[in-house]
Design a protein around this motif. Structure first.
Motif, mmCIF file in Angstrom:
data_model
loop_
_atom_site.group_PDB
_atom_site.id
_atom_site.type_symbol
_atom_site.label_atom_id
_atom_site.label_comp_id
_atom_site.label_asym_id
_atom_site.label_seq_id
_atom_site.Cartn_x
_atom_site.Cartn_y
_atom_site.Cartn_z
ATOM 1 N N LYS A 52 -2.265 -0.172 -14.435
ATOM 2 C CA LYS A 52 -0.984 0.254 -15.005
ATOM 3 C C LYS A 52 -0.476 1.500 -14.287
ATOM 4 O O LYS A 52 0.726 1.737 -14.233
ATOM 5 C CB LYS A 52 -1.120 0.520 -16.500
ATOM 6 N N ILE A 53 -1.380 2.294 -13.721
ATOM 7 C CA ILE A 53 -1.001 3.491 -12.965
ATOM 8 C C ILE A 53 -0.535 3.101 -11.564
ATOM 9 O O ILE A 53 0.134 3.860 -10.889
ATOM 10 C CB ILE A 53 -2.161 4.510 -12.908
ATOM 11 N N GLY A 54 -0.900 1.910 -11.141
ATOM 12 C CA GLY A 54 -0.583 1.400 -9.815
ATOM 13 C C GLY A 54 -1.801 0.716 -9.232
ATOM 14 O O GLY A 54 -2.923 0.901 -9.701
ATOM 15 N N HIS A 55 -1.567 -0.086 -8.223
ATOM 16 C CA HIS A 55 -2.671 -0.810 -7.598
ATOM 17 C C HIS A 55 -3.508 0.128 -6.740
ATOM 18 O O HIS A 55 -3.005 1.088 -6.149
ATOM 19 C CB HIS A 55 -2.142 -1.987 -6.780
ATOM 20 N N LYS A 56 -4.786 -0.162 -6.657
ATOM 21 C CA LYS A 56 -5.730 0.708 -5.968
ATOM 22 C C LYS A 56 -5.543 0.728 -4.454
ATOM 23 O O LYS A 56 -6.088 1.596 -3.789
ATOM 24 C CB LYS A 56 -7.157 0.297 -6.334
ATOM 25 N N VAL A 57 -4.765 -0.197 -3.923
ATOM 26 C CA VAL A 57 -4.504 -0.211 -2.478
ATOM 27 C C VAL A 57 -3.161 0.440 -2.141
ATOM 28 O O VAL A 57 -2.706 0.360 -1.007
ATOM 29 C CB VAL A 57 -4.575 -1.645 -1.904
ATOM 30 N N ASN A 60 -8.113 17.631 -4.453
ATOM 31 C CA ASN A 60 -9.238 18.050 -5.300
ATOM 32 C C ASN A 60 -9.928 16.854 -5.952
ATOM 33 O O ASN A 60 -10.704 17.015 -6.886
ATOM 34 C CB ASN A 60 -8.769 19.015 -6.386
ATOM 35 N N ILE A 61 -9.614 15.662 -5.466
ATOM 36 C CA ILE A 61 -10.186 14.442 -6.031
ATOM 37 C C ILE A 61 -11.141 13.812 -5.017
ATOM 38 O O ILE A 61 -10.831 13.733 -3.836
ATOM 39 C CB ILE A 61 -9.076 13.423 -6.375
ATOM 40 N N LEU A 62 -12.277 13.372 -5.506
ATOM 41 C CA LEU A 62 -13.200 12.556 -4.718
ATOM 42 C C LEU A 62 -13.179 11.164 -5.320
ATOM 43 O O LEU A 62 -13.452 10.992 -6.510
ATOM 44 C CB LEU A 62 -14.624 13.113 -4.757
ATOM 45 N N PHE A 63 -12.831 10.177 -4.525
ATOM 46 C CA PHE A 63 -12.744 8.793 -4.981
ATOM 47 C C PHE A 63 -13.895 8.015 -4.375
ATOM 48 O O PHE A 63 -14.076 7.986 -3.163
ATOM 49 C CB PHE A 63 -11.396 8.196 -4.549
ATOM 50 N N LEU A 64 -14.687 7.378 -5.231
ATOM 51 C CA LEU A 64 -15.808 6.550 -4.792
ATOM 52 C C LEU A 64 -15.398 5.092 -4.897
ATOM 53 O O LEU A 64 -14.896 4.662 -5.938
ATOM 54 C CB LEU A 64 -17.033 6.789 -5.673
ATOM 55 N N THR A 65 -15.610 4.332 -3.848
ATOM 56 C CA THR A 65 -15.233 2.926 -3.844
ATOM 57 C C THR A 65 -16.127 2.151 -2.894
ATOM 58 O O THR A 65 -16.786 2.730 -2.034
ATOM 59 C CB THR A 65 -13.750 2.744 -3.442
ATOM 60 N N ASP A 66 -16.121 0.848 -3.054
ATOM 61 C CA ASP A 66 -16.811 -0.021 -2.099
ATOM 62 C C ASP A 66 -15.806 -0.918 -1.381
ATOM 63 O O ASP A 66 -16.189 -1.855 -0.700
ATOM 64 C CB ASP A 66 -17.897 -0.857 -2.795
ATOM 65 N N VAL A 67 -14.528 -0.616 -1.526
ATOM 66 C CA VAL A 67 -13.463 -1.419 -0.925
ATOM 67 C C VAL A 67 -12.718 -0.568 0.102
ATOM 68 O O VAL A 67 -12.073 0.423 -0.261
ATOM 69 C CB VAL A 67 -12.485 -1.946 -2.000
ATOM 70 N N THR A 68 -12.787 -0.953 1.356
ATOM 71 C CA THR A 68 -12.200 -0.131 2.413
ATOM 72 C C THR A 68 -10.685 -0.011 2.301
ATOM 73 O O THR A 68 -10.131 1.030 2.645
ATOM 74 C CB THR A 68 -12.582 -0.667 3.809
ATOM 75 N N GLN A 69 -9.996 -1.034 1.794
ATOM 76 C CA GLN A 69 -8.539 -0.936 1.628
ATOM 77 C C GLN A 69 -8.191 0.126 0.589
ATOM 78 O O GLN A 69 -7.220 0.864 0.755
ATOM 79 C CB GLN A 69 -7.951 -2.280 1.224
ATOM 80 N N GLU A 70 -8.976 0.211 -0.473
ATOM 81 C CA GLU A 70 -8.757 1.250 -1.470
ATOM 82 C C GLU A 70 -9.040 2.620 -0.864
ATOM 83 O O GLU A 70 -8.292 3.577 -1.098
ATOM 84 C CB GLU A 70 -9.663 1.028 -2.679
ATOM 85 N N ALA A 71 -10.101 2.712 -0.085
ATOM 86 C CA ALA A 71 -10.449 3.979 0.564
ATOM 87 C C ALA A 71 -9.311 4.441 1.464
ATOM 88 O O ALA A 71 -8.947 5.621 1.459
ATOM 89 C CB ALA A 71 -11.739 3.824 1.364
ATOM 90 N N GLY A 72 -8.742 3.521 2.210
ATOM 91 C CA GLY A 72 -7.630 3.873 3.097
ATOM 92 C C GLY A 72 -6.418 4.367 2.338
ATOM 93 O O GLY A 72 -5.787 5.357 2.726
#
Length: 178
Positions: free
Chosen positions: A112-117, A135-147
């Motif tokens: 609802k906040i928006g898509h992770k990509v 100031n945010i660290l985002f942990l993911t296993d999806v490279t498109q989200e990381a990008g």
């Protein structure tokens, strides 16, 4: 977002009796279940899955609880951003095999906040939490989200998945051919 189902003519039955109504309802239920089985990143289907699932206990890696507790003790805020609905997250993180990790989480975010990509989603999260993206660290296993997160000036750590991650071809293991 509304629920959109495309029922084909073969999903419909002629007539107008109670049996026909039951068949129509079953056709809709079957179509929704089929859509959910595709595991699409649609919040509405994730919500349906959460509410139709049997009581469950989420499994977490052994290092999750100690790490999150340590972060909280250090005064850090911990949020979850998932393609699963916020409601589903509350159910999952409220009932784990190791305890209620939900008590350690400051809040859930979903699509609802928006898509992770989409990088704008990470700015919206920063706005909602009263911080800045750097100031945010985002942990993911999806490279498109990381990008996308990186484009928004968020720090990113890619969590290792089933596949080996290499940073150099010199670290690449090649099986010998027979």
């Amino acid at each position: 977002m509304g629920l959109f189902l495309s029922l084909q003519q073969e999903d419909m039955w002629p007539g107008n009796g109670v049996d026909d109504l039951q068949q129509m309802i079953q056709a809709v239920v079957d179509k929704v279940c089929w859509q959910m089985s595709l595991d699409g990143k649609t919040t509405m289907f994730k919500q349906l899955a959460a509410f139709t699932a049997r009581p469950m206990k989420a499994e977490f890696f052994a290092d999750v609880f100690p790490a999150v507790r340590k972060w909280k003790e250090a005064g850090m805020k911990v949020y979850i951003y998932s393609s699963g609905s916020a409601e589903a997250q509350k159910l999952i993180f409220g009932q784990s095999a190791k305890g209620k990790i939900l008590e350690l989480v400051d809040g859930p975010f979903d699509t609802k906040i928006g898509h992770k990509v989409e990088n704008e989603s990470y700015q919206r999260i920063a706005d909602c939490t009263g911080g800045s993206t750097n100031n945010i660290l985002f942990l993911t296993d999806v490279t498109q989200e990381a990008g996308a997160a990186e484009e928004a000036d968020v720090h990113v750590a890619v969590v290792k998945t089933y596949y080996s991650l290499i940073t150099s071809f010199s670290k690449l293991y090649l099986p010998s051919s027979t």
